[in-house]
Design a protein around this motif. Structure first.
Motif, PDB file in Angstrom:
ATOM      1  N   ALA A  19       0.818  -1.212   0.000  1.00  0.00           N
ATOM      2  CA  ALA A  19       0.000   0.000   0.000  1.00  0.00           C
ATOM      3  C   ALA A  19       0.856   1.269   0.000  1.00  0.00           C
ATOM      4  O   ALA A  19       0.326   2.365  -0.135  1.00  0.00           O
ATOM      5  CB  ALA A  19      -0.928  -0.003   1.216  1.00  0.00           C
ATOM      6  N   GLY A  20       2.164   1.119   0.148  1.00  0.00           N
ATOM      7  CA  GLY A  20       3.051   2.271   0.139  1.00  0.00           C
ATOM      8  C   GLY A  20       3.260   2.919   1.486  1.00  0.00           C
ATOM      9  O   GLY A  20       3.884   3.971   1.581  1.00  0.00           O
ATOM     10  N   VAL A  21       2.759   2.304   2.546  1.00  0.00           N
ATOM     11  CA  VAL A  21       2.913   2.850   3.894  1.00  0.00           C
ATOM     12  C   VAL A  21       4.282   2.503   4.470  1.00  0.00           C
ATOM     13  O   VAL A  21       4.887   3.303   5.173  1.00  0.00           O
ATOM     14  CB  VAL A  21       1.786   2.331   4.822  1.00  0.00           C
ATOM     15  N   LEU A  22       4.765   1.308   4.151  1.00  0.00           N
ATOM     16  CA  LEU A  22       6.069   0.856   4.625  1.00  0.00           C
ATOM     17  C   LEU A  22       7.020   0.634   3.456  1.00  0.00           C
ATOM     18  O   LEU A  22       6.593   0.269   2.362  1.00  0.00           O
ATOM     19  CB  LEU A  22       5.944  -0.473   5.392  1.00  0.00           C
ATOM     20  N   GLN A  23       8.306   0.833   3.699  1.00  0.00           N
ATOM     21  CA  GLN A  23       9.357   0.524   2.734  1.00  0.00           C
ATOM     22  C   GLN A  23      10.023  -0.762   3.210  1.00  0.00           C
ATOM     23  O   GLN A  23      10.494  -0.835   4.340  1.00  0.00           O
ATOM     24  CB  GLN A  23      10.398   1.653   2.687  1.00  0.00           C
ATOM     25  N   ALA A  24      10.025  -1.780   2.362  1.00  0.00           N
ATOM     26  CA  ALA A  24      10.640  -3.058   2.711  1.00  0.00           C
ATOM     27  C   ALA A  24      12.036  -3.147   2.107  1.00  0.00           C
ATOM     28  O   ALA A  24      12.229  -2.844   0.933  1.00  0.00           O
ATOM     29  CB  ALA A  24       9.781  -4.208   2.191  1.00  0.00           C
ATOM     30  N   THR A  25      13.002  -3.555   2.931  1.00  0.00           N
ATOM     31  CA  THR A  25      14.373  -3.749   2.478  1.00  0.00           C
ATOM     32  C   THR A  25      14.812  -5.144   2.895  1.00  0.00           C
ATOM     33  O   THR A  25      14.779  -5.469   4.081  1.00  0.00           O
ATOM     34  CB  THR A  25      15.314  -2.692   3.101  1.00  0.00           C
ATOM     35  N   ARG A  26      15.212  -5.952   1.918  1.00  0.00           N
ATOM     36  CA  ARG A  26      15.630  -7.317   2.206  1.00  0.00           C
ATOM     37  C   ARG A  26      17.147  -7.365   2.371  1.00  0.00           C
ATOM     38  O   ARG A  26      17.891  -6.842   1.566  1.00  0.00           O
ATOM     39  CB  ARG A  26      15.209  -8.256   1.082  1.00  0.00           C
ATOM     40  N   LYS A  27      17.591  -8.025   3.448  1.00  0.00           N
ATOM     41  CA  LYS A  27      19.011  -8.276   3.690  1.00  0.00           C
ATOM     42  C   LYS A  27      19.146  -9.753   4.029  1.00  0.00           C
ATOM     43  O   LYS A  27      18.847 -10.169   5.144  1.00  0.00           O
ATOM     44  CB  LYS A  27      19.537  -7.407   4.829  1.00  0.00           C
TER      45      LYS A  27
END
Length: 75
Positions: A19-27
Motif C-alpha cells: 500500500a506504500g505505507v512501509l518501505q521493505a528492504t531485504r538483507k
C-alpha cells in the motif's frame, strides 16, 4: 513481537508495504520495514487540498493532525 504471531505480523507488514505505507528492504533472509513518512504526509496534504473547497472544517482538522505528527508542508 510479544503476543503476536510472526506470520500474522509479517503478512500485515507486506500489506502495508504494498500500500506504500512501509518501505521493505531485504538483507539476506531478513526483511526490514520502515515507515514512509514523507510519502504519507504528501498523500495527506493532497487529500487536504482536495477537500479544501468542500469542507473547510475538515481541512482544519486534517491540518491540525498533520502538524501534530510533524508533517511539514511539502506542497
Amino acid at each position: 513481537v510479544h503476543g503476536v504471531h510472526a506470520a500474522l505480523l509479517d503478512r500485515q507488514q507486506q500489506v502495508l508495504a504494498r500500500a506504500g505505507v512501509l518501505q521493505a528492504t531485504r538483507k539476506g533472509r531478513e526483511v526490514f520495514y520502515a515507515v514512509r513518512t514523507a510519502e504519507i504526509c504528501q498523500r495527506l496534504r493532497s487529500l487536504a487540498n482536495a477537500i479544501d473547497a468542500r469542507a473547510p472544517i475538515a481541512l482544519l482538522l486534517l491540518n491540525a493532525a498533520l502538524n501534530e505528527h510533524s508533517c511539514n508542508d511539502r506542497s
